[in-house]
Design a protein around this motif. Sequence first.
Motif, short mmCIF file in Angstrom:
data_model
loop_
_atom_site.label_atom_id
_atom_site.label_comp_id
_atom_site.label_asym_id
_atom_site.label_seq_id
_atom_site.Cartn_x
_atom_site.Cartn_y
_atom_site.Cartn_z
N VAL A 2 0.86 -1.30 -0.17
CA VAL A 2 -0.02 -0.14 -0.05
C VAL A 2 0.89 1.20 0.01
O VAL A 2 1.96 1.21 0.64
CB VAL A 2 -0.79 -0.05 1.24
N ALA A 36 -4.80 6.53 -1.46
CA ALA A 36 -4.19 5.07 -1.20
C ALA A 36 -4.23 4.28 -2.36
O ALA A 36 -5.08 4.12 -3.31
CB ALA A 36 -4.95 4.23 -0.04
N ILE A 46 -7.06 -2.06 -1.31
CA ILE A 46 -7.77 -1.47 -0.30
C ILE A 46 -9.13 -2.04 0.01
O ILE A 46 -9.93 -1.97 -1.13
CB ILE A 46 -7.65 0.05 -0.64
N SER A 59 -12.91 -1.72 2.23
CA SER A 59 -13.49 -0.72 2.71
C SER A 59 -13.46 -0.67 4.43
O SER A 59 -13.72 0.22 5.01
CB SER A 59 -14.98 -0.48 2.42
N ASP A 96 -10.70 -1.57 6.00
CA ASP A 96 -9.30 -1.06 6.32
C ASP A 96 -9.65 0.32 7.00
O ASP A 96 -10.36 1.32 6.31
CB ASP A 96 -8.41 -0.96 5.21
N ARG A 156 -14.28 10.12 3.80
CA ARG A 156 -13.57 8.95 3.11
C ARG A 156 -14.37 8.79 1.77
O ARG A 156 -15.76 8.73 1.91
CB ARG A 156 -13.35 7.80 3.70
N TYR A 210 -14.79 5.91 -0.51
CA TYR A 210 -14.30 4.52 -0.88
C TYR A 210 -14.03 4.36 -2.32
O TYR A 210 -13.23 3.45 -2.53
CB TYR A 210 -15.37 3.83 -0.08
N ASN A 248 -10.55 5.56 -2.71
CA ASN A 248 -9.57 5.03 -1.90
C ASN A 248 -8.73 6.46 -1.32
O ASN A 248 -7.74 6.46 -1.17
CB ASN A 248 -8.57 4.38 -2.44
N THR A 249 -9.69 7.34 -1.13
CA THR A 249 -9.21 8.78 -0.65
C THR A 249 -9.92 9.04 0.74
O THR A 249 -11.20 8.95 0.87
CB THR A 249 -9.22 9.74 -1.67
N LEU A 284 -2.89 3.92 7.23
CA LEU A 284 -3.98 2.83 7.03
C LEU A 284 -3.68 1.75 7.52
O LEU A 284 -2.29 1.00 7.61
CB LEU A 284 -3.83 2.74 5.42
#
Length: 117
Positions: free
Chosen positions: A2, A24, A28, A30, A32, A71, A73, A76-77, A97
Amino acid sequence: QVQLVESGGGLVQAGGSLRLSCVAFGSIFSNDVMGWYRQAPGKQREPVATIASGAGANYADFVKGRFTISRDYARNTVYLQMNSLKPEDTAVYYCNLVKVTTGVHYWGQGTQVTVSS
């Protein structure tokens, strides 16, 4: 693996606002946990806020009511909206993360936030 890439730090006057972003890259999920930590000079790194699907958002007491974590999803931010900033918020802010499957922590490179009085 990651990789976390942060942006959005800077210099702001007390009472001002900044928004941090962290993207990220990698595998990844959700659930995490993503979040923000900070480290001021001479102090230990401390958690600021975290967020994960099903767990919601959690905040350190010293930022409640001033900072908001969110977030995206799909992208991935994770974001940290910081309002009513104080000089004591000055620190390097790190994106974090935690993989739920392994418990491994990943860190971004850090972004400097400086709040002048």
